[in-house]
Design an enzyme around this catalytic site. Sequence first.
Site, PDB file in Angstrom:
ATOM      1  N   ASP A 142     -39.116 -20.158 -21.699  1.00  0.00           N
ATOM      2  CA  ASP A 142     -39.104 -21.511 -22.270  1.00  0.00           C
ATOM      3  C   ASP A 142     -38.478 -21.564 -23.662  1.00  0.00           C
ATOM      4  OD1 ASP A 142     -41.069 -20.252 -23.745  1.00  0.00           O
ATOM      5  OD2 ASP A 142     -42.678 -21.612 -23.182  1.00  0.00           O
TER       6      ASP A 142
ATOM      7  N   CYS B 275     -40.474   3.965 -28.267  1.00  0.00           N
ATOM      8  CA  CYS B 275     -41.799   4.561 -28.493  1.00  0.00           C
ATOM      9  C   CYS B 275     -42.913   3.915 -27.673  1.00  0.00           C
ATOM     10  CB  CYS B 275     -42.147   4.512 -29.980  1.00  0.00           C
ATOM     11  SG  CYS B 275     -42.488   2.845 -30.600  1.00  0.00           S
TER      12      CYS B 275
ATOM     13  N   ARG C 265     -38.052 -16.959 -24.725  1.00  0.00           N
ATOM     14  CA  ARG C 265     -38.841 -16.965 -25.961  1.00  0.00           C
ATOM     15  C   ARG C 265     -39.597 -15.653 -26.033  1.00  0.00           C
ATOM     16  NH1 ARG C 265     -44.433 -18.600 -26.775  1.00  0.00           N
ATOM     17  NH2 ARG C 265     -44.314 -19.517 -24.687  1.00  0.00           N
TER      18      ARG C 265
ATOM     19  N   HIS D 234     -46.404  -1.746 -27.838  1.00  0.00           N
ATOM     20  CA  HIS D 234     -46.557  -3.119 -27.348  1.00  0.00           C
ATOM     21  C   HIS D 234     -46.081  -4.060 -28.453  1.00  0.00           C
ATOM     22  CE1 HIS D 234     -48.355  -6.724 -25.589  1.00  0.00           C
ATOM     23  NE2 HIS D 234     -48.886  -6.960 -26.776  1.00  0.00           N
TER      24      HIS D 234
ATOM     25  N   CYS E 255     -46.149 -21.845 -31.648  1.00  0.00           N
ATOM     26  CA  CYS E 255     -47.216 -21.109 -30.962  1.00  0.00           C
ATOM     27  C   CYS E 255     -48.052 -20.228 -31.905  1.00  0.00           C
ATOM     28  CB  CYS E 255     -46.631 -20.257 -29.845  1.00  0.00           C
ATOM     29  SG  CYS E 255     -45.476 -18.989 -30.411  1.00  0.00           S
TER      30      CYS E 255
ATOM     31  N   CYS F 171     -41.533   2.994 -34.986  1.00  0.00           N
ATOM     32  CA  CYS F 171     -40.400   3.929 -34.976  1.00  0.00           C
ATOM     33  C   CYS F 171     -39.148   3.411 -35.684  1.00  0.00           C
ATOM     34  CB  CYS F 171     -40.052   4.322 -33.545  1.00  0.00           C
ATOM     35  SG  CYS F 171     -39.349   2.972 -32.571  1.00  0.00           S
TER      36      CYS F 171
ATOM     37  N   CYS G 173     -41.362  -1.577 -27.023  1.00  0.00           N
ATOM     38  CA  CYS G 173     -40.238  -0.868 -27.627  1.00  0.00           C
ATOM     39  C   CYS G 173     -39.800   0.234 -26.673  1.00  0.00           C
ATOM     40  CB  CYS G 173     -40.662  -0.280 -28.971  1.00  0.00           C
ATOM     41  SG  CYS G 173     -39.387   0.720 -29.769  1.00  0.00           S
TER      42      CYS G 173
ATOM     43  N   CYS H 176     -39.246  -2.163 -35.155  1.00  0.00           N
ATOM     44  CA  CYS H 176     -40.523  -1.689 -34.631  1.00  0.00           C
ATOM     45  C   CYS H 176     -41.293  -1.003 -35.760  1.00  0.00           C
ATOM     46  CB  CYS H 176     -40.275  -0.708 -33.479  1.00  0.00           C
ATOM     47  SG  CYS H 176     -41.794   0.039 -32.830  1.00  0.00           S
TER      48      CYS H 176
ATOM     49  N   HIS I  64     -44.865 -10.646 -25.616  1.00  0.00           N
ATOM     50  CA  HIS I  64     -44.473 -11.093 -24.279  1.00  0.00           C
ATOM     51  C   HIS I  64     -43.225 -11.950 -24.372  1.00  0.00           C
ATOM     52  CE1 HIS I  64     -48.703  -9.990 -23.642  1.00  0.00           C
ATOM     53  NE2 HIS I  64     -48.325  -9.745 -22.401  1.00  0.00           N
TER      54      HIS I  64
ATOM     55  N   CYS J  76     -42.156 -13.809 -27.737  1.00  0.00           N
ATOM     56  CA  CYS J  76     -43.323 -14.123 -28.554  1.00  0.00           C
ATOM     57  C   CYS J  76     -43.912 -12.779 -29.002  1.00  0.00           C
ATOM     58  CB  CYS J  76     -44.304 -14.923 -27.708  1.00  0.00           C
ATOM     59  SG  CYS J  76     -45.709 -15.550 -28.607  1.00  0.00           S
TER      60      CYS J  76
END
Length: 135
Positions: A110, A100, A118, A103, A66, A51, A97, A48, A106, A120
């Site tokens: 699949d 902390c 997966r 974001h 992707c 942190c 995470c 991350c 997602h 992503c």
Amino acid sequence: MSDKIVKSDEQWQQELSEEQYLVTRKAHTERPFSGIYWDETSDGIYRCVCCQTPLFKSTAKFDAGCGWPSFYETLDKSAIKEITDTSHGMVRTEVVCAACDAHLGHVFPDGPGPEGLRYCINSASMHLEKDSEGE
């Protein structure tokens, strides 16, 4: 897991680049094929960016086509939290995470791994700690 890492919005803005801040603290998404890790092939641990919690091993990374780094499993399931995300007129599972609340991206059902997942993940939400030579 250690104690929750809590900082003010101003502290996060001072510690992170603008893109890292927008992605990790405001849940923005970087453009596909624009992040530094989408096609990275070095061995190591993805941590991350906020942190330094270990999140993914490079051995679980695969090319999903992707434009974002994709992983079929986490390093430690307790390092992340999954949250239902109903933004943008769809239902997805957000990955943050656990230490902390950054974001990360997602997770989708699949992937190629044994659990069919997966992850992503935005490059801006991670730092790759490359394996040392000779290891």
